[in-house]
Scaffold this active site. Structure first.
Site, PDB file in Angstrom:
ATOM      1  N   TRP A  29       0.867  -1.195   0.000  1.00  0.00           N
ATOM      2  CA  TRP A  29       0.000   0.000   0.000  1.00  0.00           C
ATOM      3  C   TRP A  29       0.896   1.234   0.000  1.00  0.00           C
ATOM      4  O   TRP A  29       1.885   1.281   0.737  1.00  0.00           O
ATOM      5  CB  TRP A  29      -0.873   0.043   1.263  1.00  0.00           C
ATOM      6  CG  TRP A  29      -2.264  -0.456   1.048  1.00  0.00           C
ATOM      7  CD1 TRP A  29      -2.651  -1.754   0.959  1.00  0.00           C
ATOM      8  CD2 TRP A  29      -3.460   0.329   0.902  1.00  0.00           C
ATOM      9  NE1 TRP A  29      -3.999  -1.844   0.770  1.00  0.00           N
ATOM     10  CE2 TRP A  29      -4.525  -0.573   0.728  1.00  0.00           C
ATOM     11  CE3 TRP A  29      -3.734   1.700   0.901  1.00  0.00           C
ATOM     12  CZ2 TRP A  29      -5.843  -0.160   0.549  1.00  0.00           C
ATOM     13  CZ3 TRP A  29      -5.040   2.119   0.728  1.00  0.00           C
ATOM     14  CH2 TRP A  29      -6.082   1.196   0.547  1.00  0.00           C
ATOM     15  N   GLU A  65      -0.475  -6.152   7.588  1.00  0.00           N
ATOM     16  CA  GLU A  65       0.181  -7.462   7.446  1.00  0.00           C
ATOM     17  C   GLU A  65       1.666  -7.432   7.833  1.00  0.00           C
ATOM     18  O   GLU A  65       2.334  -8.477   7.837  1.00  0.00           O
ATOM     19  CB  GLU A  65       0.052  -7.968   6.002  1.00  0.00           C
ATOM     20  CG  GLU A  65      -1.317  -8.486   5.628  1.00  0.00           C
ATOM     21  CD  GLU A  65      -2.368  -7.399   5.466  1.00  0.00           C
ATOM     22  OE1 GLU A  65      -2.041  -6.333   4.903  1.00  0.00           O
ATOM     23  OE2 GLU A  65      -3.516  -7.615   5.916  1.00  0.00           O
ATOM     24  N   CYS A  87       3.182   2.716   5.331  1.00  0.00           N
ATOM     25  CA  CYS A  87       2.709   4.104   5.302  1.00  0.00           C
ATOM     26  C   CYS A  87       1.181   4.082   5.379  1.00  0.00           C
ATOM     27  O   CYS A  87       0.532   3.522   4.486  1.00  0.00           O
ATOM     28  CB  CYS A  87       3.171   4.771   4.012  1.00  0.00           C
ATOM     29  SG  CYS A  87       2.437   6.391   3.784  1.00  0.00           S
ATOM     30  N   VAL A  88       0.663   4.648   6.429  1.00  0.00           N
ATOM     31  CA  VAL A  88      -0.787   4.721   6.590  1.00  0.00           C
ATOM     32  C   VAL A  88      -1.194   6.194   6.487  1.00  0.00           C
ATOM     33  O   VAL A  88      -0.682   7.038   7.226  1.00  0.00           O
ATOM     34  CB  VAL A  88      -1.252   4.151   7.949  1.00  0.00           C
ATOM     35  CG1 VAL A  88      -2.751   3.896   7.913  1.00  0.00           C
ATOM     36  CG2 VAL A  88      -0.512   2.876   8.292  1.00  0.00           C
ATOM     37  N   THR A  93     -12.459   7.226   6.725  1.00  0.00           N
ATOM     38  CA  THR A  93     -13.041   6.267   7.670  1.00  0.00           C
ATOM     39  C   THR A  93     -12.075   6.028   8.831  1.00  0.00           C
ATOM     40  O   THR A  93     -10.982   6.591   8.866  1.00  0.00           O
ATOM     41  CB  THR A  93     -13.307   4.919   6.976  1.00  0.00           C
ATOM     42  OG1 THR A  93     -12.048   4.302   6.699  1.00  0.00           O
ATOM     43  CG2 THR A  93     -14.084   5.106   5.689  1.00  0.00           C
ATOM     44  N   HIS A  95     -10.464   3.390   9.383  1.00  0.00           N
ATOM     45  CA  HIS A  95      -9.479   2.364   9.045  1.00  0.00           C
ATOM     46  C   HIS A  95      -8.087   2.736   9.542  1.00  0.00           C
ATOM     47  O   HIS A  95      -7.344   1.911  10.057  1.00  0.00           O
ATOM     48  CB  HIS A  95      -9.448   2.188   7.524  1.00  0.00           C
ATOM     49  CG  HIS A  95      -9.504   0.750   7.116  1.00  0.00           C
ATOM     50  ND1 HIS A  95     -10.666   0.120   6.803  1.00  0.00           N
ATOM     51  CD2 HIS A  95      -8.523  -0.168   6.979  1.00  0.00           C
ATOM     52  CE1 HIS A  95     -10.418  -1.137   6.483  1.00  0.00           C
ATOM     53  NE2 HIS A  95      -9.119  -1.338   6.592  1.00  0.00           N
ATOM     54  N   PHE A 120       9.901  -0.190  14.177  1.00  0.00           N
ATOM     55  CA  PHE A 120       8.649   0.420  13.724  1.00  0.00           C
ATOM     56  C   PHE A 120       8.979   1.508  12.693  1.00  0.00           C
ATOM     57  O   PHE A 120       9.281   2.640  13.038  1.00  0.00           O
ATOM     58  CB  PHE A 120       7.932   1.020  14.935  1.00  0.00           C
ATOM     59  CG  PHE A 120       6.579   1.609  14.641  1.00  0.00           C
ATOM     60  CD1 PHE A 120       5.453   0.806  14.622  1.00  0.00           C
ATOM     61  CD2 PHE A 120       6.422   2.964  14.408  1.00  0.00           C
ATOM     62  CE1 PHE A 120       4.199   1.343  14.363  1.00  0.00           C
ATOM     63  CE2 PHE A 120       5.167   3.515  14.153  1.00  0.00           C
ATOM     64  CZ  PHE A 120       4.061   2.700  14.135  1.00  0.00           C
ATOM     65  N   ARG A 134       8.728  12.681   4.226  1.00  0.00           N
ATOM     66  CA  ARG A 134       9.474  11.805   5.157  1.00  0.00           C
ATOM     67  C   ARG A 134      10.005  10.544   4.489  1.00  0.00           C
ATOM     68  O   ARG A 134      10.506   9.652   5.156  1.00  0.00           O
ATOM     69  CB  ARG A 134       8.535  11.428   6.318  1.00  0.00           C
ATOM     70  CG  ARG A 134       8.225  12.609   7.220  1.00  0.00           C
ATOM     71  CD  ARG A 134       6.970  12.398   8.050  1.00  0.00           C
ATOM     72  NE  ARG A 134       6.758  13.504   8.970  1.00  0.00           N
ATOM     73  CZ  ARG A 134       6.211  14.680   8.626  1.00  0.00           C
ATOM     74  NH1 ARG A 134       5.811  14.895   7.380  1.00  0.00           N
ATOM     75  NH2 ARG A 134       6.075  15.655   9.514  1.00  0.00           N
TER      76      ARG A 134
HETATM   77  C1  DLZ Z   1      -7.385  -0.976   3.785  1.00  0.00           C
HETATM   78  C2  DLZ Z   1      -6.240  -0.041   3.926  1.00  0.00           C
HETATM   79  C3  DLZ Z   1      -6.459   1.344   3.968  1.00  0.00           C
HETATM   80  C4  DLZ Z   1      -7.812   1.957   3.887  1.00  0.00           C
HETATM   81  N1  DLZ Z   1      -5.438   2.204   4.061  1.00  0.00           N
HETATM   82  C5  DLZ Z   1      -4.175   1.714   4.137  1.00  0.00           C
HETATM   83  C6  DLZ Z   1      -3.080   2.583   4.236  1.00  0.00           C
HETATM   84  O1  DLZ Z   1      -3.182   3.817   4.233  1.00  0.00           O
HETATM   85  N2  DLZ Z   1      -1.837   2.034   4.335  1.00  0.00           N
HETATM   86  C7  DLZ Z   1      -1.634   0.675   4.323  1.00  0.00           C
HETATM   87  O2  DLZ Z   1      -0.471   0.236   4.435  1.00  0.00           O
HETATM   88  N3  DLZ Z   1      -2.660  -0.161   4.212  1.00  0.00           N
HETATM   89  C8  DLZ Z   1      -3.912   0.313   4.111  1.00  0.00           C
HETATM   90  N4  DLZ Z   1      -4.966  -0.546   3.994  1.00  0.00           N
HETATM   91  C9  DLZ Z   1      -4.682  -1.997   3.876  1.00  0.00           C
HETATM   92  C10 DLZ Z   1      -4.484  -2.712   5.222  1.00  0.00           C
HETATM   93  O3  DLZ Z   1      -3.184  -2.464   5.764  1.00  0.00           O
HETATM   94  C11 DLZ Z   1      -4.614  -4.240   5.036  1.00  0.00           C
HETATM   95  O4  DLZ Z   1      -3.774  -4.657   3.994  1.00  0.00           O
HETATM   96  C12 DLZ Z   1      -6.058  -4.654   4.705  1.00  0.00           C
HETATM   97  O5  DLZ Z   1      -6.937  -4.156   5.671  1.00  0.00           O
HETATM   98  C13 DLZ Z   1      -6.182  -6.210   4.626  1.00  0.00           C
HETATM   99  O6  DLZ Z   1      -5.851  -6.778   5.905  1.00  0.00           O
END
Ligand code: DLZ
Length: 161
Positions: A29, A65, A87-88, A93, A95, A120, A134
């Site tokens: 992702w 994961e 990276c999130v 939402t 999530h 981390f 970053r």
């Molecule tokens: C589903 C999801 C969302 C909405 N956003 C991110 C994100 O910004 N960064 C990331 O690494 N993964 C995201 N995922 C996927 C979740 O990490 C995961 O792969 C799914 O929920 C399946 O378990």
């Protein structure tokens, strides 16, 4: 060394990594960002003496994961440290909150359960630009910092055990 940004580090304060083995887990992702984190981490490990054959990178679908990917390294390989790179980015939402909670708790558990450093290296940002800043942008590369943290923690482990 007191620092807020490990990318501006003192080269001499980082131990030599020539005998260390590293596993890197990279989330797919936001790959333009996580790929840059991974490249920064690998470059920094090599710069400090790690041999390329002692660095193994594996990919997982998302940041959630990373914990299990890290556990696979801990269970099935003889690496000295594991780097979890993801990276999130905040969306509309909740999530974001759940993924951040999962990876934070998961990383802590891996550290405690396996007694090796599990680093981390996850960006948690409000938007893509903050993440790019970053991941090799104007605020350095958190992949470099994850690599240096890994080296320092392996050196501490070797010194104390
Ligand atoms: C589903 C999801 C969302 C909405 N956003 C991110 C994100 O910004 N960064 C990331 O690494 N993964 C995201 N995922 C996927 C979740 O990490 C995961 O792969 C799914 O929920 C399946 O378990």
């Amino acid at each position: 060394m007191a620092t807020k940004n490990l990318s501006d580090y003192d080269l001499n304060s980082v131990p030599n990594a020539k005998d260390m083995k590293f596993g890197i887990v990279v989330a797919e992702w936001n790959y333009p960002i996580t790929g840059a984190l991974a490249q920064g981490a690998i470059d920094t490990l090599v710069k400090h003496g790690a041999k390329e054959e002692n660095i193994t990178a594996k990919h997982v679908p998302g940041t959630f994961e990373l914990t299990l990917g890290g556990q696979f390294f801990a269970e099935y390989t003889d690496v000295d440290a594991i780097l979890l790179l993801g990276c999130v980015i905040q969306g509309e939402t909740r999530h974001f909150d759940f993924i951040c909670q999962g990876i934070t708790e998961g990383t802590t558990k891996l550290n405690m359960n396996y007694n090796i450093p599990v680093i981390f290296g996850v960006l948690t940002t409000d938007n893509e630009q903050q993440a790019l800043d970053r991941a090799g942008g104007k605020l350095g590369n958190k992949g470099d910092e994850a690599a240096m943290t890994a080296i320092k923690m392996v050196a501490l482990h070797n010194e104390m055990r």
